[in-house]
Design a protein around this motif. Sequence first.
Motif, PDB file in Angstrom:
ATOM      1  N   ASN A  25       0.829  -1.206   0.000  1.00 14.93           N
ATOM      2  CA  ASN A  25       0.000   0.000   0.000  1.00 14.93           C
ATOM      3  C   ASN A  25       0.865   1.258   0.000  1.00 14.93           C
TER       4      ASN A  25
ATOM      5  N   ALA B 155      -3.137   0.626  -9.078  1.00 11.35           N
ATOM      6  CA  ALA B 155      -4.090   0.465  -7.984  1.00 11.35           C
ATOM      7  C   ALA B 155      -5.078  -0.661  -8.280  1.00 11.35           C
ATOM      8  N   HIS B 156      -5.501  -0.757  -9.535  1.00  9.44           N
ATOM      9  CA  HIS B 156      -6.440  -1.820  -9.911  1.00  9.44           C
ATOM     10  C   HIS B 156      -5.813  -3.202  -9.680  1.00  9.44           C
TER      11      HIS B 156
ATOM     12  N   VAL C  32     -10.160   1.556 -10.146  1.00  6.64           N
ATOM     13  CA  VAL C  32     -10.268   1.017  -8.799  1.00  6.64           C
ATOM     14  C   VAL C  32     -11.609   1.434  -8.217  1.00  6.64           C
TER      15      VAL C  32
ATOM     16  N   ALA D  50     -10.968   3.240  -2.858  1.00 10.04           N
ATOM     17  CA  ALA D  50     -10.081   2.077  -2.947  1.00 10.04           C
ATOM     18  C   ALA D  50      -9.127   2.006  -1.760  1.00 10.04           C
TER      19      ALA D  50
ATOM     20  N   TYR E   2     -10.317   6.337  -6.382  1.00  8.55           N
ATOM     21  CA  TYR E   2      -9.083   6.117  -5.638  1.00  8.55           C
ATOM     22  C   TYR E   2      -9.278   6.198  -4.130  1.00  8.55           C
TER      23      TYR E   2
ATOM     24  N   LEU F 153     -15.850  -4.649  -2.033  1.00 13.53           N
ATOM     25  CA  LEU F 153     -14.929  -5.677  -1.562  1.00 13.53           C
ATOM     26  C   LEU F 153     -15.694  -6.911  -1.122  1.00 13.53           C
TER      27      LEU F 153
ATOM     28  N   ALA G  33      -8.860  -1.033   0.867  1.00 14.04           N
ATOM     29  CA  ALA G  33      -7.644  -1.774   1.180  1.00 14.04           C
ATOM     30  C   ALA G  33      -7.437  -1.877   2.692  1.00 14.04           C
TER      31      ALA G  33
ATOM     32  N   GLN H  78      -5.564  -3.868  -5.978  1.00 12.05           N
ATOM     33  CA  GLN H  78      -6.869  -4.120  -5.373  1.00 12.05           C
ATOM     34  C   GLN H  78      -7.390  -5.507  -5.725  1.00 12.05           C
TER      35      GLN H  78
END
Length: 526
Positions: free
Chosen positions: A275, A295-296, A325, A355, A352, A329, A359, A299
């Motif tokens: 991260n 980021a995608h 992203v 996202a 973002y 989840l 995370a 993730q």
Amino acid sequence: MTGLASLLAAFKVASGCEASVWSKTGDTISRDFGTNDPPRPSRMPSIADGAVQIDTPAGPALIATIPGPRTSWLIVGPNGDPGKLAPQMQFLLPTVSQFIQSGLEVEHAAAELAERYEEINLLYTISEILGRTVDLSDATNRILAEVSDTVGARKGSVQVYDTNSRALVAVAVLGTDASSVAKVAVDDPQCVSARVFRASHASIVGEFEQLADAETPFRRGAMLSVPILWTTPRSEPQPLGVINLSDRRTGQAFTAGDQKLISAIATQIGTAIQNSRLVTESLRQQRLLQEMQLAHDLQMRLLPDISTVAPNATVGARVIPAESVGGDLYNLFRLGPGKTGVLVGDVSGHGYQAALVMALTMSASAIHAQATADPGEMLGSLLHSVEDELGEAEMFVSMFYGVIDRTAQQLRYANAGHPHAFVISRAGAAERLAALDPPLGMGPESPRAASRPWRSDDLLVLFTDGVSDARDSAGTRLGEERVLELATQLRAEAPETIVVRLVDLVNTHAAGSTLRDDLTIVVVRS
């Protein structure tokens, strides 16, 4: 072991014969239980000797070694009928042995429970640190201090791999000045940390094994070295660094249990490192397109493989962000024999910022789900870990967490503002598992838990707003009813097949239109 004292007292009343238990601690032999205090023989017998007769001022007695891990003996007599001492010993010896063994097992269980408590408490602390700290150096220094305190290490380091120098760089140290710790080349043949990084396998080395000048600042005596790995369902574990611990206060050797605990912590540090690297790369390069793609990928790697919970359950799952992203989840947990945990969440908004919250939520949920079997408590702990981030971002998370216990035939769940959670029965009836509390971040209270019966042919169907709110070119919503209608028609199919068909339904309906929200579908049969 008051029960053993009572047994020996009752034996004396019933037989008129004394009996006592003796044990050895170091070079000292002392009486533990019993009513007599006869003189001890010059040599205490072993198990091979059997029962040995001794003479006392009050008459003859028998002494025998009590089988078991503790060195102890049983003395029967005097003051009884000498002709009955042998059968009395034969009767009493196995009974006393069982009492002592049971007592030792209780002591061991208590010690094991105390040890597990320390580990769980450490995992809670690590989750708090990772959930609240963005700076990698600050987080790793605090984690190293907590871990070292738990295992009793006075020296240690956290080293992260630097791709430019092809070396391990210390980002946290304990028991020494950080400036004294040099980089360790990953191809160094002498350094333990370099070998552990290359092999991606933990190692415990003795006091005089593999000594290296580069590790002298953070090593004294034996050392435990554990790789920091980034694991994904679809690729081999990627080594990111190493945790080293040494100079144990107790002087005891590191154990396999210590290695297992530190390996669990290393996994969480790996997530934090990934991260941190993503954020640093985004800020430095300022290239939005590349940032979103990185980021995608990150993730998607956070999401678990559906085989994680096999064979307890079969799962189909899909997450499709509206942008590169998103904030949707899901997570899956093996919680013991016959138990499967299923988590679905929807962070408000997408993109973002959502996202990043996603995370953090994934990382914290992986720890909290293993710490409690109660869905309400789990979501309450999760809220505590991320509530500051939610408050600062002015965001919230609708979340459903269910624990399927197919042995007890029960589904226990907590629903924090998640509208689309259903159980479809074999007969085709769709039951909504209604929200019991507001989304996480909209209230300070911990979510409540509820339960319902669970049959092996039931189907748990969970999806987010992006599915039912998908719109066609005319702006018409797909709607929850059509989603449930198709899922009910396909209820006998494999969960993955159902998910594929539901995604096709969304794509067909929204053909030619841009997705307005992230969408997630999870289907579970257990």
